[in-house]
Design a protein around this motif. Sequence first.
Motif, PDB file in Angstrom:
ATOM      1  N   SER A  64       0.837  -1.202   0.000  1.00 54.12           N
ATOM      2  CA  SER A  64       0.000   0.000   0.000  1.00 54.12           C
ATOM      3  C   SER A  64       0.874   1.254   0.000  1.00 54.12           C
ATOM      4  O   SER A  64       2.061   1.194   0.337  1.00 54.12           O
ATOM      5  CB  SER A  64      -0.915   0.033   1.226  1.00 54.12           C
ATOM      6  N   TYR A  65       0.248   2.360  -0.353  1.00 56.25           N
ATOM      7  CA  TYR A  65       0.934   3.656  -0.249  1.00 56.25           C
ATOM      8  C   TYR A  65       0.964   4.092   1.213  1.00 56.25           C
ATOM      9  O   TYR A  65       1.903   4.747   1.652  1.00 56.25           O
ATOM     10  CB  TYR A  65       0.237   4.725  -1.101  1.00 56.25           C
ATOM     11  N   GLU A  66      -0.063   3.718   1.946  1.00 63.00           N
ATOM     12  CA  GLU A  66      -0.125   4.087   3.360  1.00 63.00           C
ATOM     13  C   GLU A  66       1.079   3.550   4.129  1.00 63.00           C
ATOM     14  O   GLU A  66       1.603   4.213   5.027  1.00 63.00           O
ATOM     15  CB  GLU A  66      -1.422   3.568   3.988  1.00 63.00           C
ATOM     16  N   ALA A  67       1.544   2.361   3.784  1.00 63.81           N
ATOM     17  CA  ALA A  67       2.704   1.765   4.458  1.00 63.81           C
ATOM     18  C   ALA A  67       3.966   2.610   4.257  1.00 63.81           C
ATOM     19  O   ALA A  67       4.885   2.552   5.073  1.00 63.81           O
ATOM     20  CB  ALA A  67       2.940   0.344   3.943  1.00 63.81           C
ATOM     21  N   LEU A  68       3.991   3.397   3.202  1.00 62.92           N
ATOM     22  CA  LEU A  68       5.142   4.241   2.878  1.00 62.92           C
ATOM     23  C   LEU A  68       5.012   5.655   3.432  1.00 62.92           C
ATOM     24  O   LEU A  68       5.942   6.444   3.350  1.00 62.92           O
ATOM     25  CB  LEU A  68       5.305   4.329   1.353  1.00 62.92           C
ATOM     26  N   PHE A  69       3.865   5.963   4.001  1.00 66.12           N
ATOM     27  CA  PHE A  69       3.544   7.327   4.417  1.00 66.12           C
ATOM     28  C   PHE A  69       3.977   7.597   5.849  1.00 66.12           C
ATOM     29  O   PHE A  69       3.688   6.822   6.758  1.00 66.12           O
ATOM     30  CB  PHE A  69       2.033   7.552   4.283  1.00 66.12           C
ATOM     31  N   SER A  70       4.642   8.725   6.049  1.00 65.40           N
ATOM     32  CA  SER A  70       5.106   9.108   7.380  1.00 65.40           C
ATOM     33  C   SER A  70       4.134  10.086   8.034  1.00 65.40           C
ATOM     34  O   SER A  70       3.925  11.192   7.546  1.00 65.40           O
ATOM     35  CB  SER A  70       6.486   9.767   7.307  1.00 65.40           C
ATOM     36  N   ARG A  71       3.564   9.646   9.145  1.00 60.94           N
ATOM     37  CA  ARG A  71       2.689  10.529   9.920  1.00 60.94           C
ATOM     38  C   ARG A  71       3.498  11.380  10.899  1.00 60.94           C
ATOM     39  O   ARG A  71       2.950  12.199  11.605  1.00 60.94           O
ATOM     40  CB  ARG A  71       1.657   9.704  10.679  1.00 60.94           C
TER      41      ARG A  71
ATOM     42  N   GLN B 296      -8.126  14.225   8.833  1.00 58.03           N
ATOM     43  CA  GLN B 296      -8.799  13.771   7.611  1.00 58.03           C
ATOM     44  C   GLN B 296      -8.652  12.264   7.445  1.00 58.03           C
ATOM     45  O   GLN B 296      -7.712  11.663   7.942  1.00 58.03           O
ATOM     46  CB  GLN B 296      -8.192  14.447   6.385  1.00 58.03           C
ATOM     47  N   GLU B 297      -9.586  11.696   6.728  1.00 62.55           N
ATOM     48  CA  GLU B 297      -9.469  10.281   6.364  1.00 62.55           C
ATOM     49  C   GLU B 297      -8.868  10.239   4.962  1.00 62.55           C
ATOM     50  O   GLU B 297      -9.492  10.699   4.000  1.00 62.55           O
ATOM     51  CB  GLU B 297     -10.842   9.606   6.375  1.00 62.55           C
ATOM     52  N   LEU B 298      -7.654   9.727   4.883  1.00 61.93           N
ATOM     53  CA  LEU B 298      -6.928   9.733   3.612  1.00 61.93           C
ATOM     54  C   LEU B 298      -7.105   8.408   2.866  1.00 61.93           C
ATOM     55  O   LEU B 298      -7.103   7.334   3.476  1.00 61.93           O
ATOM     56  CB  LEU B 298      -5.442   9.996   3.859  1.00 61.93           C
ATOM     57  N   SER B 299      -7.207   8.505   1.551  1.00 66.05           N
ATOM     58  CA  SER B 299      -7.312   7.318   0.700  1.00 66.05           C
ATOM     59  C   SER B 299      -5.924   6.939   0.187  1.00 66.05           C
ATOM     60  O   SER B 299      -4.967   7.704   0.339  1.00 66.05           O
ATOM     61  CB  SER B 299      -8.230   7.619  -0.488  1.00 66.05           C
TER      62      SER B 299
ATOM     63  N   ARG C 287      -0.477  10.809  -3.815  1.00 63.29           N
ATOM     64  CA  ARG C 287      -0.350  12.204  -4.244  1.00 63.29           C
ATOM     65  C   ARG C 287       0.521  13.006  -3.279  1.00 63.29           C
ATOM     66  O   ARG C 287       1.417  13.736  -3.701  1.00 63.29           O
ATOM     67  CB  ARG C 287      -1.739  12.843  -4.339  1.00 63.29           C
ATOM     68  N   LEU C 288       0.298  12.840  -1.992  1.00 62.47           N
ATOM     69  CA  LEU C 288       1.055  13.594  -0.991  1.00 62.47           C
ATOM     70  C   LEU C 288       2.543  13.242  -1.013  1.00 62.47           C
ATOM     71  O   LEU C 288       3.399  14.126  -0.921  1.00 62.47           O
ATOM     72  CB  LEU C 288       0.466  13.366   0.404  1.00 62.47           C
ATOM     73  N   ILE C 289       2.853  11.961  -1.140  1.00 66.08           N
ATOM     74  CA  ILE C 289       4.265  11.550  -1.190  1.00 66.08           C
ATOM     75  C   ILE C 289       4.939  12.116  -2.436  1.00 66.08           C
ATOM     76  O   ILE C 289       6.075  12.588  -2.384  1.00 66.08           O
ATOM     77  CB  ILE C 289       4.410  10.009  -1.126  1.00 66.08           C
ATOM     78  N   LEU C 290       4.247  12.091  -3.560  1.00 64.47           N
ATOM     79  CA  LEU C 290       4.823  12.625  -4.795  1.00 64.47           C
ATOM     80  C   LEU C 290       4.990  14.140  -4.734  1.00 64.47           C
ATOM     81  O   LEU C 290       5.943  14.684  -5.293  1.00 64.47           O
ATOM     82  CB  LEU C 290       3.970  12.240  -6.004  1.00 64.47           C
ATOM     83  N   GLU C 291       4.078  14.818  -4.035  1.00 66.12           N
ATOM     84  CA  GLU C 291       4.153  16.280  -3.932  1.00 66.12           C
ATOM     85  C   GLU C 291       5.212  16.745  -2.937  1.00 66.12           C
ATOM     86  O   GLU C 291       5.826  17.786  -3.126  1.00 66.12           O
ATOM     87  CB  GLU C 291       2.799  16.850  -3.489  1.00 66.12           C
ATOM     88  N   GLU C 292       5.410  15.996  -1.870  1.00 67.13           N
ATOM     89  CA  GLU C 292       6.279  16.454  -0.783  1.00 67.13           C
ATOM     90  C   GLU C 292       7.106  15.283  -0.251  1.00 67.13           C
ATOM     91  O   GLU C 292       6.572  14.361   0.367  1.00 67.13           O
ATOM     92  CB  GLU C 292       5.414  17.042   0.341  1.00 67.13           C
TER      93      GLU C 292
END
Length: 114
Positions: free
Chosen positions: A47-54, A67-70, A76-81
């Motif tokens: 998943s992309y969520e597994a790669l996402f840093s909170r 927010q509830e993120l999809s 999109r967020l990882i690619l933008e920032e």
Amino acid sequence: MYQLSSCNTCKRIIGELGDQPDLEISNIKEEKITAKELDHMATLAGSYEALFSRRAMKYRSMGLADQELSEEDYRRLILEEYTFLKRPVTIVGDQIFIGSAKKSVAGTKVALAE
């Protein structure tokens, strides 16, 4: 390995891995992650969520914690920032190791030694 050269944790982990002449290190601040690279990481991670840093400062400042993120939002967020990519991400063959948890670093060491 996708990492941030100014990140002390990434520096420590690279030091722990020792001399790895075949390890290609990419500084995600200078070399933006491509959509193709991120999609490959997500396929390996599940998943992309597994790669996402909170833990990223922007996570709270942008109000994302409320927010509830999809999966598409995470992508999109990882690619933008770059700061939203959990670091470091190391790919060895068809294995992926995400973040700085001891288990992940130990897995990276084993995979690189094979």
